[in-house]
Design a protein around this motif. Structure first.
Motif, short mmCIF file in Angstrom:
data_model
loop_
_atom_site.label_atom_id
_atom_site.label_comp_id
_atom_site.label_asym_id
_atom_site.label_seq_id
_atom_site.Cartn_x
_atom_site.Cartn_y
_atom_site.Cartn_z
N ALA A 131 45.09 43.50 24.66
CA ALA A 131 46.12 43.31 25.36
C ALA A 131 45.96 43.77 27.05
N VAL A 132 45.30 44.81 27.11
CA VAL A 132 44.89 45.12 28.51
C VAL A 132 43.97 44.15 29.00
N THR A 133 43.01 43.59 28.58
CA THR A 133 42.17 42.57 29.01
C THR A 133 42.72 41.14 29.46
N ALA A 134 43.60 40.91 28.28
CA ALA A 134 44.52 39.55 28.55
C ALA A 134 45.46 39.91 29.69
N GLY A 135 46.06 40.82 29.79
CA GLY A 135 47.08 41.27 30.80
C GLY A 135 46.43 41.37 32.05
N ASN A 136 45.27 41.89 32.27
CA ASN A 136 44.52 41.74 33.64
C ASN A 136 44.21 40.58 34.23
N ILE A 137 43.64 39.68 33.06
CA ILE A 137 43.23 38.34 33.58
C ILE A 137 44.59 37.55 34.13
N GLY A 138 45.86 37.80 33.35
CA GLY A 138 46.91 37.47 33.70
C GLY A 138 47.44 37.69 35.02
N LEU A 139 47.07 39.14 35.35
CA LEU A 139 47.49 39.58 36.57
C LEU A 139 46.55 39.10 37.86
N LEU A 140 45.34 38.78 37.41
CA LEU A 140 44.29 38.07 38.32
C LEU A 140 44.83 36.95 38.81
N ALA A 141 45.37 36.11 37.91
CA ALA A 141 45.84 34.87 38.22
C ALA A 141 47.33 35.05 39.21
N LEU A 142 47.98 36.04 38.74
CA LEU A 142 49.16 36.29 39.44
C LEU A 142 49.10 36.76 40.89
N THR A 143 47.67 37.59 41.22
CA THR A 143 47.39 38.05 42.29
C THR A 143 46.99 36.72 43.21
N ALA A 144 46.24 35.97 42.40
CA ALA A 144 45.83 34.48 43.39
C ALA A 144 47.03 33.78 43.52
N LEU A 145 48.07 33.62 42.96
CA LEU A 145 49.15 32.91 43.11
C LEU A 145 49.98 33.59 44.64
N LEU A 146 50.03 35.05 44.39
CA LEU A 146 51.03 35.54 45.53
C LEU A 146 50.06 35.55 46.79
N ALA A 147 48.66 35.49 46.72
CA ALA A 147 47.71 35.28 47.75
C ALA A 147 47.72 34.01 48.42
N PHE A 148 47.85 32.92 47.55
CA PHE A 148 48.08 31.77 48.21
C PHE A 148 49.36 31.69 49.06
N GLN A 171 41.45 49.39 34.09
CA GLN A 171 42.07 49.78 35.31
C GLN A 171 43.55 49.09 35.47
N ILE A 172 44.31 49.73 36.51
CA ILE A 172 45.56 49.20 36.68
C ILE A 172 45.62 48.66 38.32
N ASN A 173 44.63 48.40 38.73
CA ASN A 173 44.33 48.09 40.00
C ASN A 173 45.19 46.85 40.31
N LEU A 174 44.91 45.84 39.71
CA LEU A 174 45.89 44.48 39.67
C LEU A 174 46.91 44.63 39.80
N ILE A 175 47.78 45.68 38.94
CA ILE A 175 49.13 45.72 38.96
C ILE A 175 49.68 46.34 40.33
N LEU A 176 48.92 47.10 41.05
CA LEU A 176 49.18 47.76 42.45
C LEU A 176 49.16 46.60 43.32
N VAL A 177 48.12 45.72 43.26
CA VAL A 177 47.82 44.66 44.38
C VAL A 177 49.23 43.73 44.07
N CYS A 178 49.53 43.20 42.82
CA CYS A 178 50.48 42.54 42.70
C CYS A 178 51.82 42.98 43.32
N LEU A 179 52.24 44.23 43.23
CA LEU A 179 53.58 44.84 43.51
C LEU A 179 53.40 44.67 45.17
N VAL A 180 52.18 44.92 45.80
CA VAL A 180 52.35 44.99 47.23
C VAL A 180 52.40 43.57 47.72
N LEU A 181 51.64 42.46 47.17
CA LEU A 181 51.83 41.11 47.58
C LEU A 181 53.21 40.80 47.25
#
Length: 476
Positions: free
Chosen positions: A136-153, A189-199
């Motif tokens: 679950a954490v691995t799949a969630g982090n890959i999903g958060l990576l996608a969300l990070t990309a979307l917000l960065a775009f 780790q939870i780093n991608l959650i923090l990046v998504c919250l800020v972005l």
């Protein structure tokens, strides 16, 4: 026949559509009074349907192939997900009423280091058995990576809207090879959650009353995102800065109400005990203080590192503010400001583990946008500098260089000058990024015939407003 195009025109239009791979029926718009959840679910579906089919298929194949290879590599190197286990232990301590900061877990006897508010958010991790939680954490982090990309775009405003789903899929598949992302996945780790919250916060219009909440929550979970509240304040968005501050105070109040003893212990004792976090001098630490420790061959670099961090804090925030205030002449000014703030926070933090540098994702996307714009210019005036900078940055974040030098125990303090650069790759990249940002702003202001320094009093940027209420610089 009146009102109907000729057969030749029909065939021509159909041929063009088929060549572009965009023959489809666009979904109807969601009514404006529809529930918010329906609009949120509908938006990505519409985006995928409107994306070019051929490019989307290619991107999906590349992403799936990359993730398949990643799964094989992950299987053979082993993945402890040690930080996930610490989070789970913190959640269990909260749920069972145990002493949060007395716990020690895993073979490395790791303690809890986050505020009580974060530990409360980890309680749901105790609801799943460890094998299922790993997936679950691995799949969630890959999903958060996608969300990070979307917000960065969205932050960068690149590429064109219909191509962004293609970019999101590619980043989700290929981004796992960026060392900070790879290590985030490996440790859980939870780093991608923090990046998504800020972005998410920084891509909402400045007119929104709740802008700043995401930054405040991220700071409540891990203190370093609080620097973005300072960035908001320096760029004249005072209300958003105060909202971030109040959200952070709310997280503190929630922690104090539920875990008063742990809250008192964290803010009066454990926050200042650096030994709980880890050794400063090891290559895992990619902050200025870590570089200074290894360069000076000292376990504690002392005052020199503190002064250097203070100077970089002032310089980094100044460049970030300068970028934002130059948006009339600087394309992607907000993106430059946000990335400079992120780099500054990572540099000045006493400890920035390699996986904290997941901000490499929006940094790489920003540089890719600059490189793409450079490539689109006429050949007579086209240069290669941004493409070189972009490629070098990607290579740096994919190099895993700090793990290639001897770094066991005391060898971290015995590196010669030749090994210092790979051992501290990310701080060097961060310092170069701040320098490049400053030169970028300077050149754009000079080209426009403007004074190098904006007015001293923070205020709203000059520009036009788009339909969402965000400030859009003229001529962008």
């Amino acid at each position: 026949m009146a009102g109907r195009p000729t057969g030749g025109m029909e065939r021509a239009v159909t041929a063009v559509q088929q060549d572009q791979g965009t023959v489809r029926v666009a979904p109807g718009p969601v009514p404006s009074d529809a529930p918010a959840w329906r609009r949120w679910v509908d938006a990505p579906i519409r985006a995928v349907r409107e994306a070019p089919r051929q490019q989307m298929r290619k991107a999906a194949l590349v992403a799936l192939g990359s993730l398949f290879i990643y799964a094989i590599v992950r299987h053979f190197i082993g993945t402890s997900m040690v930080d996930m286990m610490v989070y789970r232990a913190e959640g269990a301590a909260v749920a069972n009423g145990h002493d949060l900061y007395a716990l020690r877990v895993t073979q490395w006897n790791l303690p809890a280091t986050y505020p009580p508010f974060a530990a409360m958010l980890f309680v749901p991790t105790t609801w799943l058995p460890v094998p299922l939680l790993r997936m679950a954490v691995t799949a969630g982090n890959i999903g958060l990576l996608a969300l990070t990309a979307l917000l960065a775009f969205r932050l960068v405003g690149w590429p064109r809207r219909e191509l962004r789903p293609v970019g999101v899929v590619l980043v989700a598949g290929l981004g796992v090879w960026l060392e900070p992302v790879f290590t985030t996945l490996r440790y859980g780790q939870i780093n991608l959650i923090l990046v998504c919250l800020v972005l998410w916060d920084l891509t909402t219009p400045d007119s929104r009353k709740w802008k700043g909440v995401g930054i405040g929550i991220a700071a409540g979970m891990k203190l370093t995102p609080g620097l973005f509240a300072v960035y908001l304040l320096l760029t004249g968005r005072v209300r958003a800065a105060f909202v971030a501050g109040f959200a952070f105070l709310a997280s503190f109040a929630i922690g104090a109400a539920v875990l008063p003893g742990a809250t008192w212990g964290f803010w009066t004792k454990y926050l200042y005990d650096s030994s709980r976090v880890g050794a400063t001098y090891i290559v895992d630490n990619q902050s200025l203080r870590g570089v200074a420790a290894r360069f000076l061959h000292l376990a504690d670099p002392g005052t020199a590192a503190t002064v250097a961090a203070g100077l970089i804090a002032v310089a980094g925030l100044a460049i970030a503010t300068w970028s934002y205030r130059s948006d009339r002449w600087l394309p992607r000014a907000e993106a430059w400001g946000v990335c400079c703030t992120a780099v500054t926070a990572l540099l000045i933090s006493p400890i920035s583990w390699t996986h904290h540098w997941v901000w490499c994702v929006p940094i790489v996307i920003l540089l890719a946008a600059e490189a793409d714009h450079e490539r689109s210019r006429p050949v007579a005036v086209r240069r290669r500098r941004w493409r070189v900078i972009y490629r070098l940055t990607v290579v740096g974040f994919c190099s895993f260089s700090m793990w290639l030098v001897p770094h066991k125990g005391v060898t971290n303090l015995q590196m010669n000058l030749f090994k210092q650069v790979p051992a501290g790759m990310y701080p060097w990249i961060g310092l170069c990024f701040l320098l490049v940002a400053a030169l970028r702003v300077r050149s754009r202001r000079q080209a426009a015939g403007q004074p190098l320094l904006p007015p001293l009093v923070p205020g709203q940027r000059v520009g036009s407003a788009d339909e969402a209420g965000r400030r859009v610089p003229a001529g962008r």
